[in-house]
Enzyme design. Sequence first.
Site, PDB file in Angstrom:
ATOM      1  N   ASN A 155       0.847  -1.191   0.000  1.00 29.68           N
ATOM      2  CA  ASN A 155       0.000   0.000   0.000  1.00 29.68           C
ATOM      3  C   ASN A 155       0.883   1.242   0.000  1.00 29.68           C
ATOM      4  O   ASN A 155       2.053   1.187   0.385  1.00 29.68           O
ATOM      5  CB  ASN A 155      -0.876  -0.002   1.264  1.00 29.68           C
ATOM      6  CG  ASN A 155      -1.831   1.182   1.312  1.00 29.68           C
ATOM      7  OD1 ASN A 155      -2.439   1.542   0.298  1.00 29.68           O
ATOM      8  ND2 ASN A 155      -1.958   1.808   2.475  1.00 29.68           N
ATOM      9  N   HIS A 165       0.786   5.182   1.512  1.00 25.67           N
ATOM     10  CA  HIS A 165       0.057   6.055   2.440  1.00 25.67           C
ATOM     11  C   HIS A 165       0.706   7.443   2.396  1.00 25.67           C
ATOM     12  O   HIS A 165       1.933   7.550   2.443  1.00 25.67           O
ATOM     13  CB  HIS A 165       0.114   5.480   3.861  1.00 25.67           C
ATOM     14  CG  HIS A 165      -0.679   6.289   4.828  1.00 25.67           C
ATOM     15  ND1 HIS A 165      -2.056   6.184   4.945  1.00 25.67           N
ATOM     16  CD2 HIS A 165      -0.301   7.270   5.696  1.00 25.67           C
ATOM     17  CE1 HIS A 165      -2.475   7.047   5.852  1.00 25.67           C
ATOM     18  NE2 HIS A 165      -1.445   7.719   6.319  1.00 25.67           N
TER      19      HIS A 165
HETATM   20  C1  GRF Z   1      -2.919   8.581  -2.638  1.00 26.14           C
HETATM   21  O1  GRF Z   1      -2.656   9.801  -2.031  1.00 26.14           O
HETATM   22  C2  GRF Z   1      -2.402   7.443  -1.791  1.00 26.14           C
HETATM   23  O2  GRF Z   1      -1.362   7.806  -0.958  1.00 26.14           O
HETATM   24  C3  GRF Z   1      -3.591   7.077  -0.958  1.00 26.14           C
HETATM   25  O3  GRF Z   1      -4.699   7.303  -1.794  1.00 26.14           O
HETATM   26  C4  GRF Z   1      -4.396   8.315  -2.736  1.00 26.14           C
HETATM   27  C5  GRF Z   1      -4.825   7.830  -4.089  1.00 26.14           C
HETATM   28  O4  GRF Z   1      -4.771   8.826  -5.037  1.00 26.14           O
HETATM   29  N1  GRF Z   1      -3.473   5.747  -0.447  1.00 26.14           N
HETATM   30  P1  GRF Z   1      -4.998   8.503  -6.563  1.00 26.14           P
HETATM   31  O5  GRF Z   1      -6.394   7.905  -6.721  1.00 26.14           O
HETATM   32  O6  GRF Z   1      -3.941   7.546  -6.987  1.00 26.14           O
HETATM   33  O7  GRF Z   1      -4.880   9.818  -7.241  1.00 26.14           O
END
Ligand code: GRF
Length: 205
Positions: free
Chosen positions: A116, A118
Amino acid sequence: MIKILIIKAFMSHSYKKLVILASGTGSNAEKIISYFNNSTDVKVCAVLSNNKKAEVLPMAESYGVPTMAFDREALYQSGAVLGHLKTLAPDLIVLAGFLWMIPEDIIQAFPDKIINIHPSLLPKFGGKGMYGSRVHRAVLAAGEKETGISIHYVNQHYDEGKLIAQFKTALSDNDDLDSVLAKIKQLEHGNYARVIANLLENKHG
Ligand code: GRF
């Protein structure tokens, strides 16, 4: 005969397979798909979403990546998502803005194969309910001098799996929600796909 066997051996080049799970826009998913688009070693073989209206689905289809949307029952009760993942047999399952908890049966079926991203420097500003701009608001409210991103393995607890890599950015008094969002997106888009490539080559992030 020997010649044919040698040719077959060269032709049976095997890809490493990625499956992406995402709930929303999919800007990280798009970076990952385009990073590996012409790769002869890694293939994004599916994008799965819990939200059938998520922008990530048409984006993935525009690259020719198969997609599937699923509901709570398919993820948590019927085993349909687990079954589909087993069929796909990915080398790595990549969460890119996936908001639902990954159930225990999937974690057990893919040990150390689910990661994941974050948008904070875990263990700070992680856990249930900490996603999107909530994270950045909390970072700003705490007067942090830096923030960043964490790429980590997924376990049964939100944002608590083993860290793979972190990337930092400095904050100043001039930063606001928009500037923090932009800094974090830049870190995410510049690093996630490369860390995935390294992991698939068995190198650390
Ligand atoms: C990202 O900021 C990631 O860190 C978090 O969710 C967001 C997803 O953004 N887990 P995107 O849909 O890839 O623009």
